[in-house]
Design a protein around this motif. Structure first.
Motif, PDB file in Angstrom:
ATOM      1  N   ALA A  67       0.776  -1.290   0.120  1.00  0.00           N
ATOM      2  CA  ALA A  67       0.045   0.018   0.015  1.00  0.00           C
ATOM      3  C   ALA A  67       0.837   1.200   0.019  1.00  0.00           C
ATOM      4  N   ASP A  68       1.906   1.174   0.590  1.00  0.00           N
ATOM      5  CA  ASP A  68       2.813   2.465   0.736  1.00  0.00           C
ATOM      6  C   ASP A  68       3.932   2.565  -0.747  1.00  0.00           C
ATOM      7  N   GLY A  69       3.474   1.830  -1.675  1.00  0.00           N
ATOM      8  CA  GLY A  69       4.242   1.744  -2.834  1.00  0.00           C
ATOM      9  C   GLY A  69       5.806   1.009  -3.052  1.00  0.00           C
ATOM     10  N   THR A  70       6.091   0.293  -2.008  1.00  0.00           N
ATOM     11  CA  THR A  70       6.940  -0.499  -2.017  1.00  0.00           C
ATOM     12  C   THR A  70       6.836  -1.544  -2.534  1.00  0.00           C
ATOM     13  N   ILE A  71       7.928  -2.278  -3.080  1.00  0.00           N
ATOM     14  CA  ILE A  71       7.607  -3.945  -3.393  1.00  0.00           C
ATOM     15  C   ILE A  71       7.434  -4.858  -2.366  1.00  0.00           C
ATOM     16  N   ASN A  95      -3.399 -16.118  -5.653  1.00  0.00           N
ATOM     17  CA  ASN A  95      -4.431 -15.961  -6.715  1.00  0.00           C
ATOM     18  C   ASN A  95      -5.302 -15.072  -6.660  1.00  0.00           C
ATOM     19  N   THR A  96      -5.760 -14.539  -5.427  1.00  0.00           N
ATOM     20  CA  THR A  96      -6.672 -13.558  -5.357  1.00  0.00           C
ATOM     21  C   THR A  96      -6.324 -12.267  -5.403  1.00  0.00           C
ATOM     22  N   TYR A  97      -4.734 -11.823  -5.512  1.00  0.00           N
ATOM     23  CA  TYR A  97      -4.285 -10.632  -5.463  1.00  0.00           C
ATOM     24  C   TYR A  97      -4.738  -9.716  -6.688  1.00  0.00           C
ATOM     25  N   THR A  98      -5.278  -8.428  -6.549  1.00  0.00           N
ATOM     26  CA  THR A  98      -5.939  -7.738  -7.824  1.00  0.00           C
ATOM     27  C   THR A  98      -5.063  -6.307  -7.871  1.00  0.00           C
ATOM     28  N   GLY A  99      -3.909  -6.115  -7.095  1.00  0.00           N
ATOM     29  CA  GLY A  99      -3.239  -4.704  -6.907  1.00  0.00           C
ATOM     30  C   GLY A  99      -2.339  -4.552  -8.033  1.00  0.00           C
ATOM     31  N   PRO A 100      -1.597  -3.800  -7.918  1.00  0.00           N
ATOM     32  CA  PRO A 100      -0.170  -3.393  -8.816  1.00  0.00           C
ATOM     33  C   PRO A 100       0.755  -4.378  -8.757  1.00  0.00           C
ATOM     34  N   VAL A 101       1.357  -4.797 -10.030  1.00  0.00           N
ATOM     35  CA  VAL A 101       2.301  -5.571 -10.032  1.00  0.00           C
ATOM     36  C   VAL A 101       3.567  -5.254 -10.810  1.00  0.00           C
ATOM     37  N   VAL A 102       4.677  -5.511 -10.033  1.00  0.00           N
ATOM     38  CA  VAL A 102       5.907  -5.196 -10.863  1.00  0.00           C
ATOM     39  C   VAL A 102       6.499  -6.506 -11.580  1.00  0.00           C
ATOM     40  N   LEU A 103       6.829  -6.655 -12.651  1.00  0.00           N
ATOM     41  CA  LEU A 103       7.543  -7.556 -13.077  1.00  0.00           C
ATOM     42  C   LEU A 103       8.883  -7.153 -13.603  1.00  0.00           C
ATOM     43  N   ARG A 104      10.041  -8.087 -13.156  1.00  0.00           N
ATOM     44  CA  ARG A 104      11.239  -7.889 -13.216  1.00  0.00           C
ATOM     45  C   ARG A 104      12.099  -9.183 -13.953  1.00  0.00           C
ATOM     46  N   ALA A 105      12.751  -8.870 -14.986  1.00  0.00           N
ATOM     47  CA  ALA A 105      13.561  -9.967 -15.471  1.00  0.00           C
ATOM     48  C   ALA A 105      15.087  -9.814 -15.049  1.00  0.00           C
ATOM     49  N   THR A 106      15.747 -11.131 -15.009  1.00  0.00           N
ATOM     50  CA  THR A 106      17.119 -10.750 -14.785  1.00  0.00           C
ATOM     51  C   THR A 106      17.666 -12.045 -15.217  1.00  0.00           C
ATOM     52  N   ARG A 159       8.685   4.509 -10.079  1.00  0.00           N
ATOM     53  CA  ARG A 159       9.480   4.348  -8.750  1.00  0.00           C
ATOM     54  C   ARG A 159      10.086   5.750  -7.913  1.00  0.00           C
ATOM     55  N   SER A 160      10.489   6.633  -8.805  1.00  0.00           N
ATOM     56  CA  SER A 160      10.997   7.826  -8.288  1.00  0.00           C
ATOM     57  C   SER A 160      10.007   8.709  -8.191  1.00  0.00           C
ATOM     58  N   THR A 166       2.874   3.349  -6.861  1.00  0.00           N
ATOM     59  CA  THR A 166       1.181   3.175  -6.400  1.00  0.00           C
ATOM     60  C   THR A 166       0.805   3.034  -8.052  1.00  0.00           C
ATOM     61  N   GLN A 167      -0.541   2.641  -7.943  1.00  0.00           N
ATOM     62  CA  GLN A 167      -1.320   2.687  -9.086  1.00  0.00           C
ATOM     63  C   GLN A 167      -1.247   3.649  -9.793  1.00  0.00           C
ATOM     64  N   SER A 168      -1.534   4.749  -9.213  1.00  0.00           N
ATOM     65  CA  SER A 168      -1.685   6.101  -9.956  1.00  0.00           C
ATOM     66  C   SER A 168      -0.387   6.360 -10.441  1.00  0.00           C
ATOM     67  N   ASN A 169       1.027   6.200  -9.972  1.00  0.00           N
ATOM     68  CA  ASN A 169       2.262   6.760 -10.393  1.00  0.00           C
ATOM     69  C   ASN A 169       2.445   5.599 -11.637  1.00  0.00           C
TER      70      ASN A 169
END
Length: 182
Positions: A67-71, A95-106, A159-160, A166-169
């Motif tokens: 909720a605070d915009g952190t991972i 499986n029930t998570y519906t919020g923002p998601v960050v995808l990272r590839a390494t 992020r910055s 956040t979803q809005s950012n």
């Protein structure tokens, strides 16, 4: 030189213009099943590609956003194939998570187009899903998620910004890139 105008654009604008090429979406598996069909038992599946040239053997991680915009916690993980494609199922407890998601590839390797040499990716490529619940898992025409240097730029913009991921950012960063590229 007379009659010639030059225009110096900031690198952030140039990278922003390039971002539209990798904007994100989400896809269901070929069974047509998923979270939004009311069954609730099948995993939510995010599919896409990782590109620095096709990135073979990269690890793609999906992370929930607090909720605070952190991972937050990792909610899924997959590897890319030789074409850079991945299909990531969310962990059953996510499986029930519906919020923002960050995808990272390494990691992973790609062929450098200039030299023909195989290169190991040393950077992290990132893409944003502002609202996982907004994606229709049963829509076969849904775009795949692309992780590129361009989507990574949008992720860094979000992020910055004040408040972080956040979803809005996330939405503002993606919109800024879309606007810049028209």
């Amino acid at each position: 030189m007379t009659g010639v105008q030059t225009c110096a654009l900031p690198i952030s604008f140039i990278l922003g213009l390039a971002m539209v090429a990798g904007m994100v979406g989400c896809d269901s598996d070929s069974s047509g099943r998923g979270r939004n069909n009311g069954l609730g038992d099948d995993p939510v599946r995010i599919t896409g590609t990782v590109q620095a040239g096709p990135l073979n053997g990269a690890t793609v991680v999906a992370e929930a956003v607090n909720a605070d915009g952190t991972i937050g916690q990792t909610i899924g993980q997959a590897a890319t194939d030789a074409q850079g494609a991945f299909s990531l199922a969310l962990n059953s407890d996510s499986n029930t998570y519906t919020g923002p998601v960050v995808l990272r590839a390494t990691g992973g390797t790609y062929v450098d187009e200039g030299t023909g040499q195989t290169v190991t990716l040393t950077a992290t490529l990132t893409a944003l899903l502002p609202n996982l619940s907004a994606f229709d898992q049963n829509n076969p025409s849904r775009e795949a998620v692309n992780l590129t240097i361009l989507t990574s730029f949008a992720a860094e913009m979000a992020r910055s910004a004040t408040g972080g991921f956040t979803q809005s950012n996330m939405m503002a960063a993606n919109a800024a890139v879309n606007t810049a590229l028209g």
